[in-house]
Design a protein around this motif. Sequence first.
Motif, PDB file in Angstrom:
ATOM      1  N   LEU A  44      77.661  41.224 -19.168  1.00  0.00           N
ATOM      2  CA  LEU A  44      78.081  40.044 -20.039  1.00  0.00           C
ATOM      3  C   LEU A  44      79.767  40.161 -20.155  1.00  0.00           C
ATOM      4  CD1 LEU A  44      75.530  39.757 -22.900  1.00  0.00           C
ATOM      5  CD2 LEU A  44      75.575  38.462 -20.808  1.00  0.00           C
ATOM      6  N   ARG A  45      80.364  41.514 -19.555  1.00  0.00           N
ATOM      7  CA  ARG A  45      81.504  41.574 -19.921  1.00  0.00           C
ATOM      8  C   ARG A  45      82.499  40.713 -19.281  1.00  0.00           C
ATOM      9  NH1 ARG A  45      84.219  46.466 -21.701  1.00  0.00           N
ATOM     10  NH2 ARG A  45      82.400  47.900 -20.816  1.00  0.00           N
ATOM     11  N   PRO A  46      82.564  40.347 -18.001  1.00  0.00           N
ATOM     12  CA  PRO A  46      83.152  39.486 -17.327  1.00  0.00           C
ATOM     13  C   PRO A  46      83.021  38.082 -17.857  1.00  0.00           C
ATOM     14  CG  PRO A  46      81.622  40.195 -15.852  1.00  0.00           C
ATOM     15  CD  PRO A  46      81.463  41.080 -17.046  1.00  0.00           C
ATOM     16  N   ILE A  47      81.855  37.778 -18.451  1.00  0.00           N
ATOM     17  CA  ILE A  47      81.652  36.328 -18.998  1.00  0.00           C
ATOM     18  C   ILE A  47      82.524  36.133 -20.452  1.00  0.00           C
ATOM     19  CG2 ILE A  47      79.884  34.915 -20.180  1.00  0.00           C
ATOM     20  CD1 ILE A  47      77.751  36.294 -18.048  1.00  0.00           C
ATOM     21  N   ARG A  48      82.589  37.218 -21.082  1.00  0.00           N
ATOM     22  CA  ARG A  48      83.270  37.047 -22.337  1.00  0.00           C
ATOM     23  C   ARG A  48      84.727  36.940 -22.048  1.00  0.00           C
ATOM     24  NH1 ARG A  48      84.702  40.697 -26.649  1.00  0.00           N
ATOM     25  NH2 ARG A  48      84.310  42.328 -25.170  1.00  0.00           N
TER      26      ARG A  48
END
Length: 333
Positions: A286-290
Amino acid sequence: MEQTEKKQVVFSAIQPSGTITLGNYLGAVRNWVKMQDEYDCIYALADLHTITVRQNPAQMRRNILDAYASIMACGVDVEKSLFFIQSHVHTHAEMAWVLNCYTQFGELSRMTQFKDKSKKHADNINAGLFTYPALMAGDILLYQADKVPVGADQKQHIELTCDIAKRFNGIYGDVFKIPEGFIPKNGARVMSLQNPLNKMSKSDENVNGCVHLLDTPEVIMRKFKRAVTDSEACVRYAEGKDGVNNLMTIYSAVTGKSLDAIEAEFAGKGYGDFKTAVGEAVVEELRPIRERYEQLIRDKAYLEDCYRQAAGVALKISSRTLGKVMKKVGFVR
Ligand code: TYM
């Protein structure tokens, strides 16, 4: 995006009723992203569906923009796919009315989502909540979709869509393509981390039950560390181990590892290590999405440009089907 002869059409939508969850992502949105090169993909924010439950207007506007930016941040690429807001394209509401007249009361009464939501919102069992599947059928049928990537909870609505389409075709000839649900093997039904017998849902009363796409790494780790398991202290997939089964499913969906490989990886280890590993895998997913979301949400003008343009194209495509439907039914054109 122009529809070509050879590619099959994919349609799906999500309700912008609050933040997007890990369940939405693993069950649906991740597949939307994967399907973009192989198919002509059309995606929508189903905001008309959202008002079947009472919304706060200012919050609803924020949720819609947030959801638009979030889905783009997941990788839905407006250069490849059409991504619009349902209420911007008036053919959806019109088609829903027509299809309402080809959908039976008995069919709608059998929808488990209607039964569940009626229990949950007993003070507001409105007609829209009841006829919601006809609106959803219209969404799909307007674009002559071949495949509809969704989580398992939408299967019944897609089956009803097929029944409505077949009924209409039976009367008027081949107007609608009969679509097919596309439900992932892994992640089709992500359960609450606090009550693994219930679906992970935005409206979970226990905040630790639901992981949101935009949760910080600290929050995600906390939720996984508190996830409900059992007293066996053995990472294996088995009946009655709903909490562990759910965590294994999430870990498998995110890492691509099989359930057997996961059992082997955690043989002899306790649930603490396992929960940390699942949490860390989700954080990295989820890091790159956030990060991408943070950039996109600041650029409201760009977002507006994207959804405006998409609405124009969606109107053009959907008007073809609606026009045909109106003519077949007998309206003067
Ligand atoms: P919605 O907004 O409830 O959910 C969006 C998508 O996420 C999937 N999903 C899940 N998958 C796995 N585990 C979960 N816990 C989980 N929770 C949700 C849903 O199956 C869905 O694919 N009626 C639809 C929106 C809609 C639609 C459409 C979908 C409107 N028109 C046309 C497909 C085609 C809904 O309420 O999804």
